[in-house]
Design a protein around this motif. Structure first.
Motif, PDB file in Angstrom:
ATOM      1  N   ARG A  13     -41.776  54.238 -15.081  1.00 35.41           N
ATOM      2  CA  ARG A  13     -42.767  55.031 -15.854  1.00 35.41           C
ATOM      3  C   ARG A  13     -44.193  55.285 -15.126  1.00 35.41           C
ATOM      4  N   LYS A  14     -44.137  54.564 -14.119  1.00 37.57           N
ATOM      5  CA  LYS A  14     -45.594  54.525 -13.443  1.00 37.57           C
ATOM      6  C   LYS A  14     -45.904  56.091 -13.236  1.00 37.57           C
ATOM      7  N   GLY A  15     -47.217  56.325 -13.646  1.00 35.93           N
ATOM      8  CA  GLY A  15     -47.748  57.709 -13.562  1.00 35.93           C
ATOM      9  C   GLY A  15     -47.171  59.034 -14.364  1.00 35.93           C
ATOM     10  N   GLY A  16     -46.036  58.315 -15.385  1.00 33.58           N
ATOM     11  CA  GLY A  16     -45.559  59.326 -15.943  1.00 33.58           C
ATOM     12  C   GLY A  16     -45.903  59.370 -17.463  1.00 33.58           C
ATOM     13  N   VAL A  17     -45.014  59.861 -18.319  1.00 28.86           N
ATOM     14  CA  VAL A  17     -45.541  59.677 -19.812  1.00 28.86           C
ATOM     15  C   VAL A  17     -45.941  58.725 -20.416  1.00 28.86           C
ATOM     16  N   PRO A  18     -46.933  58.281 -20.792  1.00 24.08           N
ATOM     17  CA  PRO A  18     -47.631  56.965 -21.262  1.00 24.08           C
ATOM     18  C   PRO A  18     -46.665  55.972 -21.896  1.00 24.08           C
ATOM     19  N   ILE A  19     -46.757  54.795 -21.632  1.00 25.62           N
ATOM     20  CA  ILE A  19     -45.721  53.694 -22.200  1.00 25.62           C
ATOM     21  C   ILE A  19     -46.198  53.214 -23.362  1.00 25.62           C
ATOM     22  N   VAL A  20     -45.766  53.285 -24.877  1.00 24.22           N
ATOM     23  CA  VAL A  20     -45.915  52.985 -26.056  1.00 24.22           C
ATOM     24  C   VAL A  20     -45.891  51.605 -26.339  1.00 24.22           C
ATOM     25  N   CYS A  21     -46.735  50.662 -26.496  1.00 24.49           N
ATOM     26  CA  CYS A  21     -46.523  49.287 -26.912  1.00 24.49           C
ATOM     27  C   CYS A  21     -47.269  48.804 -28.230  1.00 24.49           C
ATOM     28  N   LEU A  22     -46.552  48.031 -28.898  1.00 21.49           N
ATOM     29  CA  LEU A  22     -47.294  47.189 -30.164  1.00 21.49           C
ATOM     30  C   LEU A  22     -46.797  45.986 -30.076  1.00 21.49           C
ATOM     31  N   THR A  23     -47.492  44.849 -30.852  1.00 16.63           N
ATOM     32  CA  THR A  23     -47.140  43.732 -30.890  1.00 16.63           C
ATOM     33  C   THR A  23     -46.304  43.478 -32.343  1.00 16.63           C
ATOM     34  N   ALA A  24     -45.401  42.612 -32.153  1.00 14.09           N
ATOM     35  CA  ALA A  24     -44.347  42.401 -33.418  1.00 14.09           C
ATOM     36  C   ALA A  24     -44.027  40.766 -33.614  1.00 14.09           C
ATOM     37  N   TYR A  25     -44.199  40.233 -34.397  1.00 11.21           N
ATOM     38  CA  TYR A  25     -44.024  38.804 -34.740  1.00 11.21           C
ATOM     39  C   TYR A  25     -42.701  38.369 -35.831  1.00 11.21           C
ATOM     40  N   SER A  26     -42.360  39.537 -36.161  1.00  8.95           N
ATOM     41  CA  SER A  26     -40.988  39.498 -37.513  1.00  8.95           C
ATOM     42  C   SER A  26     -40.168  40.509 -37.255  1.00  8.95           C
ATOM     43  N   ALA A  27     -38.927  40.111 -37.878  1.00 10.71           N
ATOM     44  CA  ALA A  27     -37.920  40.905 -37.768  1.00 10.71           C
ATOM     45  C   ALA A  27     -38.155  42.498 -38.565  1.00 10.71           C
ATOM     46  N   PRO A  28     -38.599  42.402 -39.721  1.00  8.82           N
ATOM     47  CA  PRO A  28     -38.837  43.559 -40.334  1.00  8.82           C
ATOM     48  C   PRO A  28     -40.022  44.340 -39.865  1.00  8.82           C
ATOM     49  N   MET A  29     -41.029  43.846 -39.190  1.00  8.05           N
ATOM     50  CA  MET A  29     -41.927  44.683 -38.303  1.00  8.05           C
ATOM     51  C   MET A  29     -41.196  45.187 -37.329  1.00  8.05           C
ATOM     52  N   ALA A  30     -40.370  44.698 -36.465  1.00  8.93           N
ATOM     53  CA  ALA A  30     -39.998  44.903 -35.305  1.00  8.93           C
ATOM     54  C   ALA A  30     -38.929  46.096 -35.692  1.00  8.93           C
ATOM     55  N   GLU A  31     -38.209  46.047 -36.646  1.00  8.34           N
ATOM     56  CA  GLU A  31     -37.505  47.267 -37.133  1.00  8.34           C
ATOM     57  C   GLU A  31     -38.100  48.553 -37.469  1.00  8.34           C
ATOM     58  N   LEU A  32     -39.241  48.372 -37.799  1.00  6.78           N
ATOM     59  CA  LEU A  32     -40.195  49.697 -38.489  1.00  6.78           C
ATOM     60  C   LEU A  32     -40.758  49.964 -37.131  1.00  6.78           C
ATOM     61  N   LEU A  33     -41.014  49.397 -36.046  1.00  5.38           N
ATOM     62  CA  LEU A  33     -41.938  49.712 -34.771  1.00  5.38           C
ATOM     63  C   LEU A  33     -40.832  50.137 -33.661  1.00  5.38           C
ATOM     64  N   ASP A  34     -39.494  49.699 -33.817  1.00  2.06           N
ATOM     65  CA  ASP A  34     -38.689  49.977 -32.626  1.00  2.06           C
ATOM     66  C   ASP A  34     -38.295  51.335 -32.416  1.00  2.06           C
ATOM     67  N   HIS A  35     -38.171  52.148 -33.184  1.00  2.04           N
ATOM     68  CA  HIS A  35     -38.075  53.713 -32.940  1.00  2.04           C
ATOM     69  C   HIS A  35     -39.272  54.254 -32.220  1.00  2.04           C
ATOM     70  N   HIS A  36     -40.321  53.887 -32.397  1.00  2.00           N
ATOM     71  CA  HIS A  36     -41.518  54.399 -31.858  1.00  2.00           C
ATOM     72  C   HIS A  36     -42.102  53.695 -30.531  1.00  2.00           C
ATOM     73  N   CYS A  37     -41.769  52.603 -30.538  1.00  2.00           N
ATOM     74  CA  CYS A  37     -42.262  51.977 -29.125  1.00  2.00           C
ATOM     75  C   CYS A  37     -41.171  51.858 -27.977  1.00  2.00           C
ATOM     76  N   ASP A  38     -41.836  51.805 -26.879  1.00  2.00           N
ATOM     77  CA  ASP A  38     -40.950  51.572 -25.513  1.00  2.00           C
ATOM     78  C   ASP A  38     -41.015  49.927 -25.274  1.00  2.00           C
ATOM     79  N   LEU A  39     -42.003  49.108 -25.640  1.00  2.00           N
ATOM     80  CA  LEU A  39     -41.972  47.683 -25.621  1.00  2.00           C
ATOM     81  C   LEU A  39     -42.909  47.172 -26.706  1.00  2.00           C
ATOM     82  N   LEU A  40     -42.140  46.081 -27.351  1.00  2.00           N
ATOM     83  CA  LEU A  40     -42.560  45.282 -28.260  1.00  2.00           C
ATOM     84  C   LEU A  40     -43.073  43.875 -27.921  1.00  2.00           C
ATOM     85  N   LEU A  41     -44.203  43.587 -27.781  1.00  2.00           N
ATOM     86  CA  LEU A  41     -44.728  42.298 -27.286  1.00  2.00           C
ATOM     87  C   LEU A  41     -44.900  41.329 -28.500  1.00  2.00           C
ATOM     88  N   VAL A  42     -44.257  40.060 -28.214  1.00  2.00           N
ATOM     89  CA  VAL A  42     -44.389  38.908 -29.084  1.00  2.00           C
ATOM     90  C   VAL A  42     -45.416  38.062 -28.452  1.00  2.00           C
TER      91      VAL A  42
END
Length: 277
Positions: A20-49
């Motif tokens: 994705r270098k130089g392409g469509v910007p990569i969307v990342c958010l932090t996640a620390y729990s299963a419920p939050m990860a489930e909510l963010l999964d569809h929107h993010c390319d990368l979840l950072l614990v």
């Protein structure tokens, strides 16, 4: 009825992020729990614990007290809650700065016990060789340059980096070395805007900005900051919600209903079945 099962979703992996270098910007958010990860999964390319969980979840004053066991526990939860986004787990302070062999043992444990797609380390001159050591042995590594939270004790606090020429050159050099060592992406945190752009142009792998520049190849925020869970947030955070106020309002309403015996009501209680004592 068809007996075919739906095809499982393929997780995004390190090569996908690198591409994705130089392409469509990569969307990342932090996640620390299963419920939050489930909510963010569809929107993010990368979840950072992130080891920010020490401060966000556990109330620690900084990230220094975070343990490998804490990272693994939260990493397992995020993997269970997500199915599409790449999951990256921070290596906590003290788990990778020593001998490369020790860093490998700890990183391999994280990968085995969580199933995550990569680990992240805060890069410095002493860590570059370790990054290469890990990558050569099959562990994808994300680097982190600029403001490094694990260096808070030597830096004397959280402050922006790269505002003077000597610091700028050091961070730029570290970013180049991190990419050359094999990191598939680099988080660039809390640096002067032009330096973030210079790093992005200087390295062949994607840069993920946080308090950096829109010119980075992607962006990340601590989810709880973005959702307005704290009274104070860093300058570089944009609040997209005010959940702190909403939670306070909901808790106050519940408290009042309990004290006035309005909860539970008829809709929230069980009754005996008709004809049964």
């Amino acid at each position: 009825m068809s007996s075919q099962r739906p095809s499982p979703v393929r997780r995004i992996a390190a090569p996908d992020i690198s591409a994705r270098k130089g392409g469509v910007p990569i969307v990342c958010l932090t996640a620390y729990s299963a419920p939050m990860a489930e909510l963010l999964d569809h929107h993010c390319d990368l979840l950072l614990v992130g080891d920010s969980l020490g401060m966000v979840v556990h109330g620690l004053p900084n990230t220094i007290g975070v343990t490998l066991e804490m990272m693994i526990l939260h990493g397992q939860a995020v993997m269970r809650g997500s199915s599409r986004a790449m999951v990256v787990v921070d290596m906590p302070f003290g788990s990778y700065e020593g001998a490369p062999e020790s860093a490998y043992d700890n990183a391999a444990r994280v990968m085995k016990e969580t199933g995550a797609g990569a680990v992240k380390v805060e890069a410095g001159a002493a860590v570059v060789d370790t990054i290469a050591f890990l990558v050569e042995r099959g562990i994808p590594v994300m680097g982190h340059v600029g403001l490094r939270p694990q260096a808070v004790m030597t830096d004397g606090g959280f402050r922006a980096k790269g505002r003077c020429q000597s610091e700028r050159e050091s961070i730029l050099s570290t970013a180049r070395a991190t990419a050359e060592a094999g990191a598939f992406a680099i988080v660039v945190e809390g640096v002067a805007e032009q330096l973030a752009r210079d790093i992005t142009e200087a390295v062949a792998v994607p840069t993920i900005g946080i308090g950096a520049s829109v010119g980075c190849d992607g962006q990340i925020l601590v989810t709880d900051d973005m959702l307005g869970m704290f009274d104070w947030t860093p300058r570089f955070v944009r609040r997209y919600a005010d959940l702190r106020s909403e939670i306070d309002r909901a808790a106050a309403a519940f408290s009042e209903d309990v004290r006035q015996r309005r909860f539970p009501g008829t809709a929230e209680i069980y009754f005996a079945k008709a004809g049964q004592a």
